[in-house]
Design a protein around this motif. Structure first.
Motif, PDB file in Angstrom:
ATOM      1  N   VAL A 151     -10.088  18.132 -33.871  1.00 15.98           N
ATOM      2  CA  VAL A 151     -10.815  16.974 -34.406  1.00 15.98           C
ATOM      3  C   VAL A 151     -10.461  16.755 -35.878  1.00 15.98           C
ATOM      4  O   VAL A 151     -10.258  15.617 -36.310  1.00 15.98           O
ATOM      5  CB  VAL A 151     -12.341  17.125 -34.194  1.00 15.98           C
ATOM      6  N   ALA A 152     -10.354  17.832 -36.643  1.00 12.90           N
ATOM      7  CA  ALA A 152      -9.975  17.707 -38.059  1.00 12.90           C
ATOM      8  C   ALA A 152      -8.596  17.053 -38.182  1.00 12.90           C
ATOM      9  O   ALA A 152      -8.382  16.200 -39.056  1.00 12.90           O
ATOM     10  CB  ALA A 152      -9.994  19.064 -38.739  1.00 12.90           C
ATOM     11  N   SER A 153      -7.672  17.415 -37.293  1.00 15.35           N
ATOM     12  CA  SER A 153      -6.330  16.812 -37.358  1.00 15.35           C
ATOM     13  C   SER A 153      -6.387  15.314 -37.060  1.00 15.35           C
ATOM     14  O   SER A 153      -5.636  14.537 -37.653  1.00 15.35           O
ATOM     15  CB  SER A 153      -5.368  17.520 -36.399  1.00 15.35           C
ATOM     16  N   LYS A 154      -7.273  14.914 -36.180  1.00 17.45           N
ATOM     17  CA  LYS A 154      -7.419  13.483 -35.872  1.00 17.45           C
ATOM     18  C   LYS A 154      -8.032  12.737 -37.060  1.00 17.45           C
ATOM     19  O   LYS A 154      -7.656  11.599 -37.343  1.00 17.45           O
ATOM     20  CB  LYS A 154      -8.270  13.280 -34.613  1.00 17.45           C
ATOM     21  N   ILE A 155      -8.964  13.377 -37.739  1.00 13.75           N
ATOM     22  CA  ILE A 155      -9.575  12.763 -38.927  1.00 13.75           C
ATOM     23  C   ILE A 155      -8.527  12.590 -40.017  1.00 13.75           C
ATOM     24  O   ILE A 155      -8.452  11.546 -40.671  1.00 13.75           O
ATOM     25  CB  ILE A 155     -10.772  13.611 -39.427  1.00 13.75           C
ATOM     26  N   VAL A 156      -7.679  13.597 -40.210  1.00 13.23           N
ATOM     27  CA  VAL A 156      -6.619  13.528 -41.219  1.00 13.23           C
ATOM     28  C   VAL A 156      -5.706  12.341 -40.947  1.00 13.23           C
ATOM     29  O   VAL A 156      -5.311  11.629 -41.872  1.00 13.23           O
ATOM     30  CB  VAL A 156      -5.827  14.857 -41.252  1.00 13.23           C
ATOM     31  N   ARG A 157      -5.404  12.097 -39.686  1.00 16.33           N
ATOM     32  CA  ARG A 157      -4.529  10.962 -39.333  1.00 16.33           C
ATOM     33  C   ARG A 157      -5.208   9.619 -39.552  1.00 16.33           C
ATOM     34  O   ARG A 157      -4.543   8.609 -39.771  1.00 16.33           O
ATOM     35  CB  ARG A 157      -4.079  11.070 -37.884  1.00 16.33           C
ATOM     36  N   GLU A 158      -6.536   9.596 -39.480  1.00 11.34           N
ATOM     37  CA  GLU A 158      -7.281   8.339 -39.598  1.00 11.34           C
ATOM     38  C   GLU A 158      -7.608   7.966 -41.046  1.00 11.34           C
ATOM     39  O   GLU A 158      -7.668   6.792 -41.378  1.00 11.34           O
ATOM     40  CB  GLU A 158      -8.595   8.419 -38.808  1.00 11.34           C
ATOM     41  N   SER A 159      -7.858   8.977 -41.891  1.00  9.94           N
ATOM     42  CA  SER A 159      -8.347   8.667 -43.230  1.00  9.94           C
ATOM     43  C   SER A 159      -7.960   9.753 -44.228  1.00  9.94           C
ATOM     44  O   SER A 159      -8.448  10.884 -44.147  1.00  9.94           O
ATOM     45  CB  SER A 159      -9.868   8.520 -43.202  1.00  9.94           C
ATOM     46  N   THR A 160      -7.140   9.385 -45.197  1.00 12.93           N
ATOM     47  CA  THR A 160      -6.750  10.317 -46.257  1.00 12.93           C
ATOM     48  C   THR A 160      -7.971  10.713 -47.085  1.00 12.93           C
ATOM     49  O   THR A 160      -8.114  11.875 -47.465  1.00 12.93           O
ATOM     50  CB  THR A 160      -5.694   9.662 -47.168  1.00 12.93           C
ATOM     51  N   GLU A 161      -8.846   9.767 -47.338  1.00  7.70           N
ATOM     52  CA  GLU A 161     -10.052  10.049 -48.130  1.00  7.70           C
ATOM     53  C   GLU A 161     -10.921  11.103 -47.440  1.00  7.70           C
ATOM     54  O   GLU A 161     -11.374  12.059 -48.068  1.00  7.70           O
ATOM     55  CB  GLU A 161     -10.862   8.758 -48.321  1.00  7.70           C
ATOM     56  N   GLN A 162     -11.153  10.936 -46.146  1.00  8.05           N
ATOM     57  CA  GLN A 162     -11.962  11.899 -45.407  1.00  8.05           C
ATOM     58  C   GLN A 162     -11.248  13.246 -45.294  1.00  8.05           C
ATOM     59  O   GLN A 162     -11.888  14.296 -45.318  1.00  8.05           O
ATOM     60  CB  GLN A 162     -12.316  11.358 -44.018  1.00  8.05           C
ATOM     61  N   ALA A 163      -9.940  13.221 -45.181  1.00  4.42           N
ATOM     62  CA  ALA A 163      -9.168  14.468 -45.128  1.00  4.42           C
ATOM     63  C   ALA A 163      -9.350  15.255 -46.416  1.00  4.42           C
ATOM     64  O   ALA A 163      -9.504  16.481 -46.392  1.00  4.42           O
ATOM     65  CB  ALA A 163      -7.694  14.161 -44.900  1.00  4.42           C
ATOM     66  N   PHE A 164      -9.363  14.557 -47.530  1.00  2.00           N
ATOM     67  CA  PHE A 164      -9.574  15.223 -48.820  1.00  2.00           C
ATOM     68  C   PHE A 164     -10.964  15.857 -48.874  1.00  2.00           C
ATOM     69  O   PHE A 164     -11.121  16.993 -49.311  1.00  2.00           O
ATOM     70  CB  PHE A 164      -9.387  14.227 -49.969  1.00  2.00           C
ATOM     71  N   LYS A 165     -11.967  15.130 -48.394  1.00  2.61           N
ATOM     72  CA  LYS A 165     -13.330  15.671 -48.368  1.00  2.61           C
ATOM     73  C   LYS A 165     -13.405  16.909 -47.481  1.00  2.61           C
ATOM     74  O   LYS A 165     -14.110  17.863 -47.795  1.00  2.61           O
ATOM     75  CB  LYS A 165     -14.322  14.609 -47.888  1.00  2.61           C
ATOM     76  N   LEU A 166     -12.692  16.881 -46.356  1.00  8.87           N
ATOM     77  CA  LEU A 166     -12.684  18.038 -45.458  1.00  8.87           C
ATOM     78  C   LEU A 166     -12.080  19.262 -46.137  1.00  8.87           C
ATOM     79  O   LEU A 166     -12.552  20.383 -45.951  1.00  8.87           O
ATOM     80  CB  LEU A 166     -11.892  17.741 -44.186  1.00  8.87           C
ATOM     81  N   SER A 167     -11.044  19.038 -46.922  1.00 10.30           N
ATOM     82  CA  SER A 167     -10.397  20.163 -47.589  1.00 10.30           C
ATOM     83  C   SER A 167     -11.325  20.808 -48.616  1.00 10.30           C
ATOM     84  O   SER A 167     -11.169  21.979 -48.950  1.00 10.30           O
ATOM     85  CB  SER A 167      -9.096  19.719 -48.256  1.00 10.30           C
ATOM     86  N   GLU A 168     -12.296  20.050 -49.092  1.00 14.32           N
ATOM     87  CA  GLU A 168     -13.262  20.582 -50.054  1.00 14.32           C
ATOM     88  C   GLU A 168     -14.391  21.347 -49.380  1.00 14.32           C
ATOM     89  O   GLU A 168     -15.120  22.082 -50.028  1.00 14.32           O
ATOM     90  CB  GLU A 168     -13.855  19.446 -50.891  1.00 14.32           C
ATOM     91  N   ASN A 169     -14.580  21.163 -48.061  1.00 13.22           N
ATOM     92  CA  ASN A 169     -15.670  21.806 -47.352  1.00 13.22           C
ATOM     93  C   ASN A 169     -15.151  22.476 -46.080  1.00 13.22           C
ATOM     94  O   ASN A 169     -15.251  21.911 -44.989  1.00 13.22           O
ATOM     95  CB  ASN A 169     -16.761  20.781 -47.000  1.00 13.22           C
ATOM     96  N   PRO A 170     -14.626  23.691 -46.203  1.00 13.55           N
ATOM     97  CA  PRO A 170     -14.064  24.361 -45.027  1.00 13.55           C
ATOM     98  C   PRO A 170     -15.126  24.824 -44.019  1.00 13.55           C
ATOM     99  O   PRO A 170     -14.799  25.199 -42.905  1.00 13.55           O
ATOM    100  CB  PRO A 170     -13.325  25.555 -45.624  1.00 13.55           C
ATOM    101  N   ASN A 171     -16.399  24.792 -44.381  1.00 14.19           N
ATOM    102  CA  ASN A 171     -17.473  25.251 -43.500  1.00 14.19           C
ATOM    103  C   ASN A 171     -18.103  24.129 -42.686  1.00 14.19           C
ATOM    104  O   ASN A 171     -19.174  24.299 -42.123  1.00 14.19           O
ATOM    105  CB  ASN A 171     -18.558  25.966 -44.325  1.00 14.19           C
ATOM    106  N   VAL A 172     -17.454  22.990 -42.625  1.00 12.02           N
ATOM    107  CA  VAL A 172     -17.992  21.862 -41.870  1.00 12.02           C
ATOM    108  C   VAL A 172     -18.037  22.235 -40.386  1.00 12.02           C
ATOM    109  O   VAL A 172     -17.154  22.912 -39.870  1.00 12.02           O
ATOM    110  CB  VAL A 172     -17.155  20.583 -42.130  1.00 12.02           C
TER     111      VAL A 172
END
Length: 171
Positions: free
Chosen positions: A40-61
């Motif tokens: 799911v994280a990989s799909k989010i990365v493909r959809e939104s660079t902004e959200q991908a950046f936020k994910l990288s800041e919160n590895p415990n999501v």
């Protein structure tokens, strides 16, 4: 728009590479959780660079949070074509683990998703309304999978998603 039809191959291959079939039930659940989070994280990365950046800041999501985020990135009218595959994958893997296929029914006289166990304690079916949220349905199935599935004899038990709409309207 994200295409989630590859979940069966991508996550299935990942589980195979981790020797899924030879693990304990609890290890299988953890492998499914981790593999789905990565997917799911990989799909989010493909959809939104902004959200991908936020994910990288919160590895415990959590997986549920990732699915909610993906559901926000994909237009709701496209959820049938995309988001339903997440729930189908969960039902397929649970069916494989218990050796009994799980049927997903569409019922117009139901408000909340419902999971029924048969007399052998195996999940028999998931029933939802055709307008049920695919994100909420996934979260419900995921919760039953992680908390109740194959933990105890669930003979003829039923689990339903608590209706939070009434609580939200009173707030």
């Amino acid at each position: 728009m994200a295409d989630l039809r590859d979940i069966y191959f991508v996550v299935g291959k990942n589980l195979f590479e981790k020797d899924f079939d030879h693990q304990t039930t609890e290890q299988k659940k953890k492998l499914v959780e981790g593999s789905l989070k990565t997917y799911v994280a990989s799909k989010i990365v493909r959809e939104s660079t902004e959200q991908a950046f936020k994910l990288s800041e919160n590895p415990n999501v959590s997986l549920d949070e990732l699915v909610e985020l993906l559901g926000e990135l994909i237009p709701e009218e496209k959820h049938f074509d995309t988001m339903r595959h997440l729930t189908h994958f969960m039902l397929n893997i649970a069916g494989e683990m218990q050796g009994w296929s799980i049927t997903w029914w569409d019922e117009q006289f139901i408000d909340n998703p419902l999971i029924k166990f048969n007399e052998e304690g195996k999940i028999d079916s998931l029933t939802t309304h055709k307008s049920s949220s695919y994100v909420q349905t996934f979260k419900f199935v995921h919760d039953v999978f992680t908390s109740s599935f194959m933990n105890e004899k669930n003979q003829n038990k039923q689990y339903t998603l608590k209706d939070t709409r009434k609580q939200e309207s009173n707030a």
